[in-house]
Scaffold this active site. Structure first.
Site, PDB file in Angstrom:
ATOM      1  NE  ARG A   1       4.241  66.706  59.034  1.00  0.00           N
ATOM      2  CZ  ARG A   1       5.498  66.364  59.050  1.00  0.00           C
ATOM      3  NH1 ARG A   1       5.911  65.174  58.949  1.00  0.00           N
ATOM      4  NH2 ARG A   1       6.497  67.228  59.277  1.00  0.00           N
TER       5      ARG A   1
ATOM      6  NE  ARG B   1       4.168  72.317  47.502  1.00  0.00           N
ATOM      7  CZ  ARG B   1       5.184  72.471  48.001  1.00  0.00           C
ATOM      8  NH1 ARG B   1       6.601  72.816  47.391  1.00  0.00           N
ATOM      9  NH2 ARG B   1       5.353  72.815  49.292  1.00  0.00           N
TER      10      ARG B   1
ATOM     11  NE  ARG C   1      11.211  53.275  63.116  1.00  0.00           N
ATOM     12  CZ  ARG C   1      11.817  52.114  62.692  1.00  0.00           C
ATOM     13  NH1 ARG C   1      11.306  51.099  63.750  1.00  0.00           N
ATOM     14  NH2 ARG C   1      12.574  51.965  61.523  1.00  0.00           N
TER      15      ARG C   1
ATOM     16  NE  ARG D   1      16.869  63.049  56.485  1.00  0.00           N
ATOM     17  CZ  ARG D   1      16.066  64.076  56.858  1.00  0.00           C
ATOM     18  NH1 ARG D   1      15.389  64.660  56.185  1.00  0.00           N
ATOM     19  NH2 ARG D   1      16.207  64.328  58.228  1.00  0.00           N
TER      20      ARG D   1
ATOM     21  CD  GLU E   1      18.040  60.973  58.966  1.00  0.00           C
ATOM     22  OE1 GLU E   1      16.867  60.957  59.066  1.00  0.00           O
ATOM     23  OE2 GLU E   1      18.568  62.213  58.612  1.00  0.00           O
TER      24      GLU E   1
ATOM     25  CE1 TYR F   1       9.023  65.111  63.597  1.00  0.00           C
ATOM     26  CE2 TYR F   1       7.261  66.730  62.785  1.00  0.00           C
ATOM     27  CZ  TYR F   1       8.536  66.075  62.828  1.00  0.00           C
ATOM     28  OH  TYR F   1       9.378  66.589  61.890  1.00  0.00           O
TER      29      TYR F   1
ATOM     30  CG  ASP G   1       7.562  70.864  62.112  1.00  0.00           C
ATOM     31  OD1 ASP G   1       8.065  69.938  62.020  1.00  0.00           O
ATOM     32  OD2 ASP G   1       6.367  71.115  61.200  1.00  0.00           O
TER      33      ASP G   1
END
Length: 382
Positions: free
Chosen positions: A172, A176, A248, A278, A299, A347, A349
């Site tokens: 995921r 680049r 989690r 983060r 977090e 999971y 989105d």
């Protein structure tokens, strides 16, 4: 028909709206004091900043129908998620891109040169068929980038060594070989101008829908309705009789700042000796607004306990075996369909959650029209 939906998040709201528009009588219950589930947003009283209470949610999709659907209930403003990462005493952009590579290695490579450099001097080409997260990283970015950006972050996020996680997790996060630092690659990307809760409240605003908050679901409630859509934890529906599926959870350490704390919405911390994964600075998720004060979250990820909010399904070997047992239980249950991230232990989105909710509502109406039984799952958990 009388339909009961458990959960006033995206799944419950979208399914409920479609069924109410089709003439069904819809009741939605949620144990929390607000709608929106983990997408819930609210104004901070101290700063006026719109806060993503359960962590940041950025909307991105290639599904034109889903994009049109959410825009029918809320104005989505343009937004690009540009993540930064602090590691080794420097700040880099993610996903790993040409700028990241040149900065990290102190080079000025062009795209073809960078690709050749990574493949010939960094990547471990002896790994032909990566099976784990670690093997996937070593194969495609090499040891240096893996240890700087992925290893520590992943261990903190998942609570285990990357060699214990499947390679699919890293797929995921592409590398680049240009300067594109847009974290996502979908056609449609944006943020709801007034927040996700405002959008979901509008979806639920229909005379055929009754919403009851602060209401804990009990299976006996299903007897008063013709069908139940359940978006809570799959194992929770069966009172955890076979054991608990692994998740989690996240803890957020909130703090405020007078001014701009970090200059971006998301700053990752990849090093193992930094306990949090983060820091998110919420006012940057709504760049069209102007706020002097700022609200930030540190977090922390940890194992989910019985009283915690489940966030990420672990889905390793033991969990998948137990999931199979619960799927069989669900298949034998009558009058209930399991939907959403928790109901299918996957999971998801936001755009996929909405897509599956639209499909589930259509599937239900098709089954009813044909006089066919309604399945336990419209989206298979396994």
């Amino acid at each position: 028909m009388s339909i009961l939906l458990v959960g006033a998040g995206l799944s419950g709201a979208v399914i409920g709206r479609r069924l109410a528009e089709a003439g069904e009588t819809v009741t939605i219950v949620d144990s929390r004091s607000h709608v929106g589930g983990n997408c819930h947003t609210e104004r901070d009283a101290e700063t006026g900043v719109l806060v993503h209470v359960y962590g940041p949610h950025i909307f991105h999709t290639d599904d034109a129908e889903v994009w049109d659907y959410v825009n029918a209930f809320e104005t989505f403003r343009p937004y690009r998620n540009r993540v930064k990462a602090t590691t080794g005493g420097a700040v880099y952009s993610l996903p790993v891109n040409l700028h990241t590579i040149n900065q990290f290695f102190g080079k000025t490579l062009r795209p073809d040169e960078a690709r050749a450099f990574i493949m010939t001097e960094q990547a471990d080409t002896t790994i032909e068929d990566p099976q784990t997260f670690e093997e996937q990283a070593l194969r495609f970015v090499g040891k240096d980038l893996y240890e700087a950006f992925f290893k520590g972050y992943t261990q903190k996020q998942w609570g285990c060594h990357p060699s214990e996680l499947p390679a699919s997790i890293l797929k995921r996060l592409p590398v680049r070989f240009n300067y594109d630092d847009n974290y996502f690659f979908h056609r449609f990307q944006g943020m709801p101008e007034h927040g996700y809760t405002a959008m979901i409240e509008r979806i639920l605003d229909h005379p055929g829908i009754a919403v009851h908050l602060d209401t804990v679901f009990d299976r006996s409630q299903g007897a008063d309705h013709d069908h139940v859509f359940y978006s809570g934890p799959l194992d929770g529906y069966f009172d955890y009789e076979l054991g608990r599926l692994g998740y989690r959870t996240l803890d957020f350490e909130r703090f405020t700042h007078d001014g701009d704390y970090q200059g971006c919405a998301v700053m990752n911390y990849g090093e193992e000796n930094v306990p949090f994964t983060r820091i998110t600075e919420h006012k940057h998720f709504a760049p069209w607004e102007d706020h002097r004060g700022s609200v930030c979250y540190r977090e922390f990820s940890r194992a989910c306990g019985a009283e915690d909010i489940p966030y990420y399904p672990i889905r390793q070997v033991a969990e998948k075996a137990l999931l199979g047992d619960y799927v069989r239980l669900a298949g034998a249950a009558e009058g209930v369909t399991f939907v959403g991230r928790l109901g299918t232990y996957r999971y998801l989105d936001m755009d996929v959650t909405i897509r599956e909710a639209l499909d589930a509502a259509r599937g239900f109406l098709d089954c009813r029209a044909a006089g066919a039984p309604v399945p336990a799952f419209f989206a298979a958990p396994l």
